[in-house]
Design a protein around this motif. Structure first.
Motif, PDB file in Angstrom:
ATOM      1  N   MET A 182       9.763   7.078  -5.247  1.00 15.50           N
ATOM      2  CA  MET A 182       8.325   7.217  -5.510  1.00 15.50           C
ATOM      3  C   MET A 182       7.864   8.655  -5.262  1.00 15.50           C
ATOM      4  SD  MET A 182       5.166   4.815  -4.289  1.00 15.50           S
ATOM      5  CE  MET A 182       5.476   3.424  -5.370  1.00 15.50           C
TER       6      MET A 182
ATOM      7  N   PHE B  46       0.838  -1.201   0.000  1.00 18.67           N
ATOM      8  CA  PHE B  46       0.000   0.000   0.000  1.00 18.67           C
ATOM      9  C   PHE B  46       0.875   1.254   0.000  1.00 18.67           C
ATOM     10  CE2 PHE B  46      -0.246   2.551   3.926  1.00 18.67           C
ATOM     11  CZ  PHE B  46       0.616   1.843   4.750  1.00 18.67           C
ATOM     12  N   HIS B  47       0.335   2.329  -0.585  1.00 18.41           N
ATOM     13  CA  HIS B  47       1.061   3.596  -0.616  1.00 18.41           C
ATOM     14  C   HIS B  47       0.131   4.735  -0.210  1.00 18.41           C
ATOM     15  CE1 HIS B  47       4.256   1.502  -2.721  1.00 18.41           C
ATOM     16  NE2 HIS B  47       3.378   1.079  -3.607  1.00 18.41           N
TER      17      HIS B  47
ATOM     18  N   ASN C 178       5.370   6.876   2.618  1.00 24.48           N
ATOM     19  CA  ASN C 178       6.347   5.968   3.205  1.00 24.48           C
ATOM     20  C   ASN C 178       7.709   6.591   2.905  1.00 24.48           C
ATOM     21  OD1 ASN C 178       8.398   3.895   3.278  1.00 24.48           O
ATOM     22  ND2 ASN C 178       6.711   2.442   3.571  1.00 24.48           N
TER      23      ASN C 178
ATOM     24  N   HIS D 100       9.982   4.606   0.665  1.00 18.81           N
ATOM     25  CA  HIS D 100       9.554   4.544  -0.741  1.00 18.81           C
ATOM     26  C   HIS D 100       9.872   5.868  -1.445  1.00 18.81           C
ATOM     27  CE1 HIS D 100       6.285   1.243   0.050  1.00 18.81           C
ATOM     28  NE2 HIS D 100       7.487   0.896   0.463  1.00 18.81           N
TER      29      HIS D 100
ATOM     30  N   CYS E 247       4.794   9.174  -2.343  1.00 17.80           N
ATOM     31  CA  CYS E 247       4.362   8.232  -1.319  1.00 17.80           C
ATOM     32  C   CYS E 247       4.879   8.729   0.024  1.00 17.80           C
ATOM     33  CB  CYS E 247       4.921   6.845  -1.606  1.00 17.80           C
ATOM     34  SG  CYS E 247       4.473   5.670  -0.316  1.00 17.80           S
TER      35      CYS E 247
END
Ligand SMILES: [Cu+2]
Length: 494
Positions: free
Chosen positions: A486, A430-431, A478, A481, A476
């Motif tokens: 990302m 998941f992002h 995260n 990430h 993202c």
């Protein structure tokens, strides 16, 4: 010219074509003729200045603070760690303005390396957005930077570095923009900040990131990757943390939030974690969600909330009589953050005590609908853009539209357009996707948010009005990430 691409930070070095374009845009707004490729609006562009002038009023109140980022030894409750923090506290200082106020924060960087401050969720002036290599130069070790911007919209926000993986240290604080028109129908107001913690216990976040890149297939509690899985989220994270905190405290020595039975409490919940979504519930209570990412929603009662990194929710709770655990369970991982809500006599619940509400109705942001007062006007979509989220653990590279930042192509729009972003997740993880400088509307339900969970193999469409020109990171939340690529840029053309 303020802009430089000669800094030796990773972010600056990897800036590549975007930095060159931005530099061109900056020089052209100084009156020079920029290169032919200079179509992006840099943070110093006339359009950015004009947008901030429109926000300012002659009667504007000014809120001034000074914050120091520095190394510190902090007691998390039975555990003292060496980390980096704002003003030697976790969370850092709580900032409060009223909607329309000017916030002026002098950031002193006493860290051994460069940093920056991003004001997460605010529709602020692009040159104050705090993304090194995109909207400002990095703030060097030993130097200062004054952030100064209008805080236009009421809500629960937070601030943190946008430099490397510094967010996964103790560098975060909450910014609350109060609403002068808010009826304030509550007796208590509590701010609850969730975090996943590893710094000072074994490995630093920089070492965690280096390990993810060098041996990406391994789970980072020593297990094989893919073990962190959740029925709600699918792949639920890359890092197995030794501790989960609420307001900087371990479950063994939690903070206590005190009220009286029958009182109404407003709880502002912020997930300042880097790799962990939390499932949050208050034992013995239901919560009524009133705001998502600062903006009002149609109130809805729930037993529990799922809150990803970068998301904020405000809830209202009618307090019962006794002592209750407020639990933030690490979704798909082992462990939880705990705080104590006390309104009467009783012993403190044990850290491992079961909270039945966690396994009843669990609400996500995508389940909400916008309050009428903040719905976007219905308008035709002028431009739709695909945002395809890709990547995986086998080579630790996370992409948008097939490329890792800074090689990602900017998403170019025009001022005034209604834009639809079609977020699609092709990965198994998941992002939580965060857009700077805007609060978009979910196409389904209209909920205004700046961070939205996109689950594996699923898509979410969001709409926005391009009314805040500049170069805005879309990434993202995260932090690992984002650091591994990302991220892209939503950019307004001239
Ligand atoms: Cu992600």
């Amino acid at each position: 010219m303020r802009w430089t691409t000669t800094d030796v930070s990773r972010r600056s070095l990897v800036l590549g074509s975007l930095g060159v374009l931005a530099a061109g845009a900056l020089s052209s707004c100084d009156g020079d003729v920029g290169p032919a490729t200079s179509r992006l609006i840099g943070p110093d562009a006339r359009e950015v200045r004009a947008a901030e002038r429109l926000r300012r009023t002659s009667a504007q109140r000014i809120v001034t603070r000074k914050i120091t980022a520095r190394p510190s030894s902090l007691d998390l409750g039975g555990r003292t760690v060496r980390t980096w923090a704002y003003d030697d506290a976790i969370p850092g200082p709580e900032l409060r303005t009223r909607a329309g106020d000017l916030l002026r924060v002098e950031l002193a960087n006493d860290l051994p390396t460069e940093t920056s401050v991003h004001w997460h969720g605010l529709a602020l002036s692009n040159d104050m957005d705090g993304v090194p290599g995109l909207t400002q130069d990095p703030i060097g070790a030993g130097s200062r930077f004054v952030y100064e911007f209008t805080t236009p919209d009421p809500g629960t926000y937070f601030f943190h570095p946008h430099t490397g993986v510094q967010l996964d240290r103790g560098l975060y604080g909450v910014l609350i923009v109060e609403d002068p028109a808010e009826p304030g129908e509550y007796d208590q107001e509590w701010v609850v900040v969730l975090d996943d913690w590893i710094d000072g216990i074994g490995r630093s976040p920089d070492e965690v990131y280096a390990d993810l890149v060098s041996s990406p297939g391994m789970g980072h509690g020593g297990m094989m990757g893919g073990t962190m899985h959740s029925a709600l989220l699918g792949g639920a994270g890359d890092v197995d943390y030794p501790l989960y905190l609420i307001n900087g405290r371990t479950p063994q020595a939690p903070v206590t939030l005190t009220g009286r039975p029958g009182q109404r409490a407003r709880i502002r919940i912020v997930n300042a974690g880097s790799d962990t979504a939390f499932r949050v519930a208050l034992g013995g209570h239901r919560m009524t969600v009133t705001h998502a990412d600062g903006f009002p929603v149609t109130p809805v009662a729930t037993d529990a909330l799922l809150i990803a990194m970068g998301e904020r929710y405000d809830v209202i709770v009618d307090l019962a009589d006794g002592v209750f655990p407020l639990v933030a369970r690490a979704e798909g991982k082992v462990g939880a953050g705990v705080a104590v809500v006390r309104t009467g006599a009783g012993s403190v619940p044990s850290p491992g005590s079961a909270v039945r509400e966690l396994d009843r109705r669990i609400l996500l942001g995508t389940d909400l609908t916008a309050a009428d007062s903040v719905r976007l006007d219905s308008e035709d979509i002028d431009r739709s853009l695909d945002v395809v989220l890709g990547g995986g653990m086998m080579s630790y590279r996370w992409t948008i539209n097939g490329a890792a930042y800074p090689e990602t192509d900017a998403l170019e729009v025009a001022p005034g357009e209604r834009v639809r972003l079609r977020l699609r997740n092709t990965s198994m993880m998941f992002h939580p996707v965060h857009l700077h400088g805007h609060t978009f509307a979910l196409s389904q339900g209209g909920t205004r948010k700046d961070t939205v969970i996109v689950r594996p193999r699923q898509g979410v469409e969001v709409d926005l009005r391009a009314d805040n020109p500049g170069q805005w990171a879309l990434h993202c939340h995260n932090v690992y990430h984002a650091e591994a690529g990302m991220m892209t840029v939503l950019s307004y053309r001239r």
